[in-house]
Enzyme design. Structure first.
Site, PDB file in Angstrom:
ATOM      1  N   SER A  36      -5.209   6.501  -0.256  1.00 31.83           N
ATOM      2  CA  SER A  36      -4.119   7.468  -0.351  1.00 31.83           C
ATOM      3  C   SER A  36      -4.674   8.870  -0.169  1.00 31.83           C
ATOM      4  O   SER A  36      -5.846   9.136  -0.480  1.00 31.83           O
ATOM      5  CB  SER A  36      -3.441   7.355  -1.727  1.00 31.83           C
ATOM      6  OG  SER A  36      -2.580   8.445  -1.970  1.00 31.83           O
TER       7      SER A  36
ATOM      8  N   GLY B  26       0.839  -7.622  -1.677  1.00 32.08           N
ATOM      9  CA  GLY B  26       1.984  -6.745  -1.864  1.00 32.08           C
ATOM     10  C   GLY B  26       2.900  -6.755  -0.661  1.00 32.08           C
ATOM     11  O   GLY B  26       3.366  -5.710  -0.194  1.00 32.08           O
ATOM     12  N   ALA B  27       3.197  -7.954  -0.146  1.00 38.03           N
ATOM     13  CA  ALA B  27       3.903  -8.087   1.132  1.00 38.03           C
ATOM     14  C   ALA B  27       5.413  -8.179   0.998  1.00 38.03           C
ATOM     15  O   ALA B  27       6.089  -8.409   1.993  1.00 38.03           O
ATOM     16  CB  ALA B  27       3.384  -9.325   1.865  1.00 38.03           C
TER      17      ALA B  27
ATOM     18  N   TYR C   3      -3.893   7.017 -11.189  1.00 36.34           N
ATOM     19  CA  TYR C   3      -3.562   6.649  -9.809  1.00 36.34           C
ATOM     20  C   TYR C   3      -4.596   7.203  -8.831  1.00 36.34           C
ATOM     21  O   TYR C   3      -5.086   6.483  -7.950  1.00 36.34           O
ATOM     22  CB  TYR C   3      -2.174   7.150  -9.450  1.00 36.34           C
ATOM     23  CG  TYR C   3      -1.761   6.798  -8.042  1.00 36.34           C
ATOM     24  CD1 TYR C   3      -1.442   5.487  -7.700  1.00 36.34           C
ATOM     25  CD2 TYR C   3      -1.722   7.764  -7.047  1.00 36.34           C
ATOM     26  CE1 TYR C   3      -1.087   5.147  -6.406  1.00 36.34           C
ATOM     27  CE2 TYR C   3      -1.358   7.440  -5.746  1.00 36.34           C
ATOM     28  CZ  TYR C   3      -1.045   6.127  -5.433  1.00 36.34           C
ATOM     29  OH  TYR C   3      -0.702   5.799  -4.134  1.00 36.34           O
TER      30      TYR C   3
ATOM     31  N   ILE D  39       5.398  -0.811   2.737  1.00 36.40           N
ATOM     32  CA  ILE D  39       4.468  -0.896   3.865  1.00 36.40           C
ATOM     33  C   ILE D  39       3.842  -2.285   3.981  1.00 36.40           C
ATOM     34  O   ILE D  39       3.494  -2.710   5.079  1.00 36.40           O
ATOM     35  CB  ILE D  39       3.376   0.190   3.783  1.00 36.40           C
ATOM     36  CG1 ILE D  39       2.581   0.098   2.480  1.00 36.40           C
ATOM     37  CG2 ILE D  39       3.989   1.575   3.950  1.00 36.40           C
ATOM     38  CD1 ILE D  39       1.394   1.050   2.426  1.00 36.40           C
ATOM     39  N   GLY D  40       3.704  -3.010   2.864  1.00 32.90           N
ATOM     40  CA  GLY D  40       3.178  -4.371   2.939  1.00 32.90           C
ATOM     41  C   GLY D  40       4.106  -5.283   3.709  1.00 32.90           C
ATOM     42  O   GLY D  40       3.670  -6.068   4.558  1.00 32.90           O
TER      43      GLY D  40
END
Length: 308
Positions: free
Chosen positions: A153, A23-24, A177, A28-29
């Site tokens: 999280s 997830g870059a 989630y 934040i990734g």
């Protein structure tokens, strides 16, 4: 004089090290990949979208012109994609130093399934990462500087593992989630226990970004218009930048003092924002019997048997 808060300037040199960030391409990734590249690491931008990955790489090179970046397709919601990604890495024969398990989605308004038949948030946020880390573990460089970092999280505190129906056919977006992020934290804690028991020095160190202004909040369609508006206001008033949100992940991935089995997030009130600090682990997330059960269920679902 009190010690200054930990920042990206405190990242030790990463020259000669290989980091994989899922997830870059944004949020934040992206910020974690940017900081690791700036510290000298070879960074693999693992992402579903080739175009977004190329744009992210270009943006990083504008900041760090000599950044050593690679792009590789990875969809954590697809076990075939996870296996193909791992096979490519295995074929290259390079030791991995950092595996940052960050990719995620949130609050899908309607229940969706992955191509493997899993509830999509569980598949993307947790099961794909469980499988990926299991397949890549033999390629991790031995030693305490090698890190597997599951991104959890603060939502885990209100989460539950629905062992009677992990796929949540009786679907609620936030329930899904929270379950996926609770699973990520429990996975990180259980992984570190298993690494220690096997005699490995590789550390599993979990982290979370607090309340961070990223694109993930755009999946809030499960809420009504007023709830979405309130959510946006919370992000504006309380949320921190993605660069700040990435700091606990970077601390977990690189700080020599980050202990295996620990959990890090922002130091501020409610762990919503601030410099990296040890985070609260909810009592139910420490349940080792549930963690072992989750591990067994995850191996059965993904058909990935961990080499521990």
């Amino acid at each position: 004089m009190p010690k200054q808060a930990w920042s990206s300037a405190d990242i030790p040199s990463q020259h000669g090290r290989l980091a994989i960030v899922t997830g870059a391409t944004s949020g934040i990734g992206y910020e974690a990949a940017l900081a690791l590249a700036g510290a000298g690491a070879t960074v693999v931008l693992a992402a579903r979208d080739q175009g977004k990955a190329e744009r992210a790489a270009s943006a990083i090179r504008r900041v760090h012109p000599v950044a050593d970046l690679e792009i590789a397709r990875l969809d954590t919601a697809s076990l075939s994609s996870v296996r193909a990604f791992a096979e490519r890495l295995r074929g290259q024969g390079r030791p991995i130093d950092i595996l940052l398990l960050n990719a995620g989605i949130a609050w899908l308004p309607k229940r969706q399934e992955s191509e493997d038949g899993f509830e999509l948030q569980l598949a993307t946020n947790y099961l794909g990462h469980f499988a990926l880390a299991g397949l890549l573990l033999p390629m991790m460089r031995p030693g305490s500087s090698s890190r597997i970092v599951p991104v959890a999280s603060i939502a885990h505190q209100r989460g539950s593992l629905h062992f009677d129906d992990l796929q949540l056919h009786d679907y609620a977006a936030r329930t899904a989630y929270r379950q996926s992020k609770l699973a990520m934290l429990m996975f990180g804690l259980e992984l570190d226990r298993r690494l220690r028991a096997s005699g490995s020095e590789i550390r599993a160190v979990a982290a979370h970004p607090g309340i961070t202004r990223t694109a993930i909040v755009r999946f809030g369609g499960a809420a009504g218009p007023m709830q979405r508006l309130m959510g946006e206001l919370v992000m504006i008033l309380l949320g921190q930048s993605a660069a700040r949100g990435a700091l606990p992940l970077l601390y977990a991935a690189t700080a020599p003092e980050a202990a295996g089995g620990s959990y890090h997030g922002p130091a501020g009130r409610g762990e919503m924002r601030g410099a990296p600090a040890p985070s609260v682990i909810a009592a139910h997330a420490r349940d080792e019997a549930d963690a072992r059960r989750l591990w067994a269920e995850s191996e059965a679902l993904t058909k990935v048997r961990w080499p521990l």
